[in-house]
Design a protein around this motif. Sequence first.
Motif, PDB file in Angstrom:
ATOM      1  N   LYS A   1       0.820  -1.202   0.000  1.00  0.00           N
ATOM      2  CA  LYS A   1       0.000   0.000   0.000  1.00  0.00           C
ATOM      3  C   LYS A   1       0.857   1.256   0.000  1.00  0.00           C
ATOM      4  CE  LYS A   1      -3.718   2.388   2.455  1.00  0.00           C
ATOM      5  NZ  LYS A   1      -4.645   2.354   3.618  1.00  0.00           N
ATOM      6  N   ASN A   2       1.934   1.227   0.800  1.00  0.00           N
ATOM      7  CA  ASN A   2       2.829   2.386   0.893  1.00  0.00           C
ATOM      8  C   ASN A   2       4.203   1.921   1.329  1.00  0.00           C
ATOM      9  OD1 ASN A   2       4.064   4.454   3.117  1.00  0.00           O
ATOM     10  ND2 ASN A   2       3.337   5.533   1.299  1.00  0.00           N
TER      11      ASN A   2
ATOM     12  N   ASP B   1       8.949   8.428  -1.118  1.00  0.00           N
ATOM     13  CA  ASP B   1       7.617   8.084  -0.596  1.00  0.00           C
ATOM     14  C   ASP B   1       6.827   7.462  -1.738  1.00  0.00           C
ATOM     15  OD1 ASP B   1       5.399   7.795   0.949  1.00  0.00           O
ATOM     16  OD2 ASP B   1       4.914   9.928   1.079  1.00  0.00           O
TER      17      ASP B   1
ATOM     18  N   ASN C   1       3.821   5.451  -3.280  1.00  0.00           N
ATOM     19  CA  ASN C   1       2.412   5.091  -3.109  1.00  0.00           C
ATOM     20  C   ASN C   1       1.881   4.550  -4.431  1.00  0.00           C
ATOM     21  OD1 ASN C   1       1.613   6.323  -0.308  1.00  0.00           O
ATOM     22  ND2 ASN C   1       2.788   7.923  -1.333  1.00  0.00           N
TER      23      ASN C   1
END
Length: 254
Positions: free
Chosen positions: A8-9, A210, A212
């Motif tokens: 998911k992340n 980051d 995503n």
Amino acid sequence: RNAKISVKNCAIHNSSYNISEELGNNTFSIIWINGERLDVTIPNGYYSFDDLNSFCQYVMTSKKWYIRNTSSSNPVQSQFFISFKANFIRYTTEIGILYVPSEMPTGFAYPQTETNEVLGWTLPTVPKYPQIILPPKLMKLFGFKTMSTFPTNTNASSKQNITFVSDTYPVLNDTFSYVLSCNMVNNTYSAQSDALHMIPLTAAYGGLIDNNPATTNWLSIYESQYTDLQVRLYNQDFKTFVPLDPELSLTLII
């Protein structure tokens, strides 16, 4: 049974060296005009071509392989005879080799020495080039396919400075993405069956990536009983490495 897993992340810092002993690209050699050969080891780190040029100048300064400016009207403080730089317009790199003259140019002098210190070299009787030798993996970083010695001939009777332009694109960083693997994953779409997720290096060195995923990419889980979940980190070629910053934030959906 029939369980699936997806990322998911994921957040991780871009913290892998581009030059290191482990990568095998941290050495080069300089042959000075007096025939002395210096084998140089580059400290492990992440380097730009400007950084490599500065390091080369540091090495030549420590050996006093340069001439110094003695004229206040000359903006050049020291004249080095080997240089590196990136050519952004042509997407290449350049190695510059200046000839060492047989007579000291106006406004320059030998490097200063300490009391009783022997300089170890003098200007040649005829102009001469110093040489730099790159090993294969550093050649790849600079973008040179076959040439490793610059120049091949030290005779500079023509009194022409030389610029060697790489014959292909430089590979400043051999790692362009990280790959997460997981002991639970059965990935039938990858040669590495436990490959879980690829993380492109979208942040500069030291920056936080980051990641995503825009879509949920489900992967099958091996049918088994699990007591732990193991995640490992590879580069895009599935070579293991330990990032300098080991912190990893990972959210999974099962």
